[in-house]
Design a protein around this motif. Structure first.
Motif, PDB file in Angstrom:
ATOM      1  N   ALA A  79       0.831  -1.214   0.000  1.00 50.06           N
ATOM      2  CA  ALA A  79       0.000   0.000   0.000  1.00 50.06           C
ATOM      3  C   ALA A  79       0.858   1.253   0.000  1.00 50.06           C
ATOM      4  CB  ALA A  79      -0.932   0.000   1.215  1.00 50.06           C
ATOM      5  N   PHE A  80       2.024   1.168   0.623  1.00 53.41           N
ATOM      6  CA  PHE A  80       2.869   2.362   0.706  1.00 53.41           C
ATOM      7  C   PHE A  80       3.741   2.542  -0.533  1.00 53.41           C
ATOM      8  CE2 PHE A  80       1.406   1.970   4.978  1.00 53.41           C
ATOM      9  CZ  PHE A  80       1.252   3.289   5.363  1.00 53.41           C
ATOM     10  N   LEU A  81       3.585   1.644  -1.509  1.00 50.31           N
ATOM     11  CA  LEU A  81       4.208   1.854  -2.805  1.00 50.31           C
ATOM     12  C   LEU A  81       3.176   2.278  -3.840  1.00 50.31           C
ATOM     13  CD1 LEU A  81       6.622  -1.227  -2.959  1.00 50.31           C
ATOM     14  CD2 LEU A  81       6.954   1.007  -1.898  1.00 50.31           C
ATOM     15  N   SER A  82       1.931   2.415  -3.422  1.00 47.94           N
ATOM     16  CA  SER A  82       0.881   2.780  -4.369  1.00 47.94           C
ATOM     17  C   SER A  82      -0.005   3.875  -3.800  1.00 47.94           C
ATOM     18  CB  SER A  82       0.042   1.543  -4.733  1.00 47.94           C
ATOM     19  OG  SER A  82      -0.456   0.906  -3.564  1.00 47.94           O
ATOM     20  N   VAL A  83      -0.725   3.565  -2.747  1.00 47.05           N
ATOM     21  CA  VAL A  83      -1.702   4.505  -2.204  1.00 47.05           C
ATOM     22  C   VAL A  83      -1.033   5.728  -1.588  1.00 47.05           C
ATOM     23  CG1 VAL A  83      -3.640   4.743  -0.602  1.00 47.05           C
ATOM     24  CG2 VAL A  83      -3.239   2.555  -1.762  1.00 47.05           C
ATOM     25  N   ALA A  84       0.141   5.541  -0.963  1.00 52.66           N
ATOM     26  CA  ALA A  84       0.767   6.628  -0.211  1.00 52.66           C
ATOM     27  C   ALA A  84       1.152   7.808  -1.091  1.00 52.66           C
ATOM     28  CB  ALA A  84       1.994   6.114   0.547  1.00 52.66           C
ATOM     29  N   GLY A  85       1.455   7.562  -2.351  1.00 51.72           N
ATOM     30  CA  GLY A  85       1.750   8.680  -3.243  1.00 51.72           C
ATOM     31  C   GLY A  85       0.575   9.627  -3.359  1.00 51.72           C
TER      32      GLY A  85
END
Length: 518
Positions: free
Chosen positions: A181-187
């Motif tokens: 999730a932190f390689l996709s949503v976090a952006g």
């Protein structure tokens, strides 16, 4: 303030108006799925049918619920927290490489079976965003963070205690998925908080974090294993991820505008007594399953029908594959040939790390160059083209083979160990200078399909990164340290013209594309 909703509003393709375009050449979202899915792949959703007397709310000026109105200090604190989470996740991919010997002895497996644990984690990183990104559109970013990162944190426990590889390997795959999730949503969280003119710096910090993670992993893991044993790698990961989880729970609020507008609508209904005030999410009839289906299918359609995407994806994936291949190559060069202690072998990655940090710090230059070029064209009455974003990639494309061939032909035992370590500086800088412009170019070229374009890139990158470590040991055993690295360097040299080709011919190719913006 409210805005009346047009009745039976129709969308023919993914909404261009909500696709996040990098600003002044700055890095884009890692997958872009968040913005591309606002509304997410509208062909997934039933047409919005809203009664004439229903009005949709939007943020008022100065509304404290609007993430853009947060203080700069709080915005940067949130950026640092989500970047740290991303760093922790990708560090977990590479820190594992320091445990090979201990895992082989404890779980009674071969070296190649131990490497599969790395492959499965990376496969999870590539698979997770296909599901988590569209789910964040329905439930918001914060619930996805809290649930997925709690699982990521807790899964360190079975990894640390696992008595058999049959438990260890499936958990490694799920571990990667939960952290993705932190390689996709976090952006999207970073993009939510900053105005376009201010987005370049924070997004550069966030974008660099998943690339620095694999560099930090072997350095940290070597000392942990030497001092406490391989199982403590996962206990340390548990501690680190738990601290980050607490920071997320306390310091990262919901920033997804459609979700926040539900609160705005409830507040205004209470204040005005008007029951017809609604948030777009409250009247949307999107289907979760169809949204996920398009999120999974569309990236592969782009790979098949778009040679621009296929070529750039393979190019960037090959570079990431080399980075993960180094986890097998560096111990051979620095531990076996140069006699580094096992605990210090990871320090050989410092050169790559320095190069990546340098490339990140250079982003204001590239942003300014892009802005000046845009102004020059505007004064001539000409439009800016996506290919202008590839200037940094051309420099990076030159630096990568320079670093690789430098590393290859200085890997002899007779040459001082500092020389091949320094070779990592141009390689690391080149990788990041290629990645950031390519991401920006894909977003700008495939505006209404930006999420799918970047998701396809993420999938191909993860596939290469997962596969390269599996054959690296055999490759270096057959060709030797020098020529195995040299072959990779010559392949990088052969691929070097790719960003140059698209810089000069990309505009022509986009005219023949069924998906690209032109």
């Amino acid at each position: 303030m409210t805005v009346a909703m047009e009745k039976d509003k129709h969308h023919d393709s993914e909404s261009e108006s909500t696709t996040t375009i990098p600003v002044d050449g700055g890095p884009p979202l890692e997958t872009g799925a968040d913005r591309d899915l606002e509304p997410a792949h509208p062909e997934n959703e039933k047409k919005l049918r809203v009664e004439d007397d229903v009005t949709l709310v939007e943020f008022k000026d100065g509304d404290p619920l609007n993430p853009l109105n947060m203080s700069p200090a709080r915005k940067w604190l949130i950026t640092i927290i989500v970047s740290n989470a991303s760093l922790c996740v990708t560090c977990n991919s590479s820190i594992y490489t320091s445990t090979y010997t201990g895992i082989q002895d404890s779980l009674h497996i071969s070296h190649i079976v131990a490497i599969i644990g790395l492959t499965l984690f990376i496969a999870g990183l590539g698979t997770g965003p296909l599901f988590l990104a569209p789910l964040s559109e329905f439930f918001g970013r914060r619930p996805i963070y809290l649930i997925s990162y709690t699982l990521f944190c807790l899964l360190n426990i079975p990894l640390a205690l696992s008595p058999t590889v049959w438990l260890f390997h499936p958990v490694r795959f799920i571990h990667g998925m939960t952290g993705s999730a932190f390689l996709s949503v976090a952006g999207g969280t970073v993009s939510d908080m900053f105005a376009k003119k201010d987005l370049g710096g924070p997004m550069a910090v966030y974008t660099a974090s998943p690339f620095l993670g694999p560099v930090v992993g072997p350095i940290l893991g070597g000392f942990i294993v030497a001092g406490a044993g391989w199982r403590w790698v996962f206990w340390v990961s548990l501690i680190w991820s738990f601290v980050v989880l607490i920071a997320i729970a306390l310091g990262v609020p919901e920033t997804y505008a459609p979700k926040l507008l539900v609160k705005v609508a409830a507040r205004e209904r209470q204040e005005t007594g008007n029951p017809n005030l609604r948030a777009p999410m409250e009247v949307s009839q999107k289907s979760i399953l169809k949204t996920i289906g398009v999120s999974v299918l569309r990236p592969f359609q782009l790979l098949i029908y778009e040679p621009i995407i296929l070529a750039l994806n393979i190019y960037t994936a090959f570079l990431l594959g080399i980075l993960y291949l180094f986890f097998q190559a560096f111990p051979l060069v620095f531990h076996v040939s140069h006699g580094f202690p096992s605990s210090c072998t990871g320090l050989a990655f410092l050169g790559i790390g320095i190069g990546m940090v340098g490339a990140t710090l250079s982003q204001p230059y590239w942003n300014g160059l892009y802005a000046r070029r845009a102004q020059e064209l505007a004064e001539k009455g000409e439009a800016m083209v996506p290919e202008e974003r590839l200037r940094g990639a051309m420099v990076g494309g030159v630096l990568v083979p320079v670093g690789m061939l430098w590393f290859a032909f200085t890997s002899y035992k007779s040459i001082h160990w500092i020389v091949p370590i320094i070779a990592g500086i141009p390689f690391g800088a080149g990788v990041l200078l290629v990645y950031i412009p390519v991401f920006s170019f894909l977003v700008d070229s495939y505006r209404v399909y930006a999420a799918s374009a970047l998701a396809s890139n993420s999938f191909v990158r993860s596939s290469f990164a997962a596969g390269f470590p599996l054959f690296s040991s055999a490759m270096y055993a057959r060709l030797g340290n020098v020529w195995a690295s040299a072959v990779l360097g010559f392949i990088c040299l052969a691929m070097m013209p790719i960003p140059f080709f698209f810089f000069y011919k990309g505009q022509t190719l986009r005219k023949w594309s069924r998906y690209a913006y032109s």
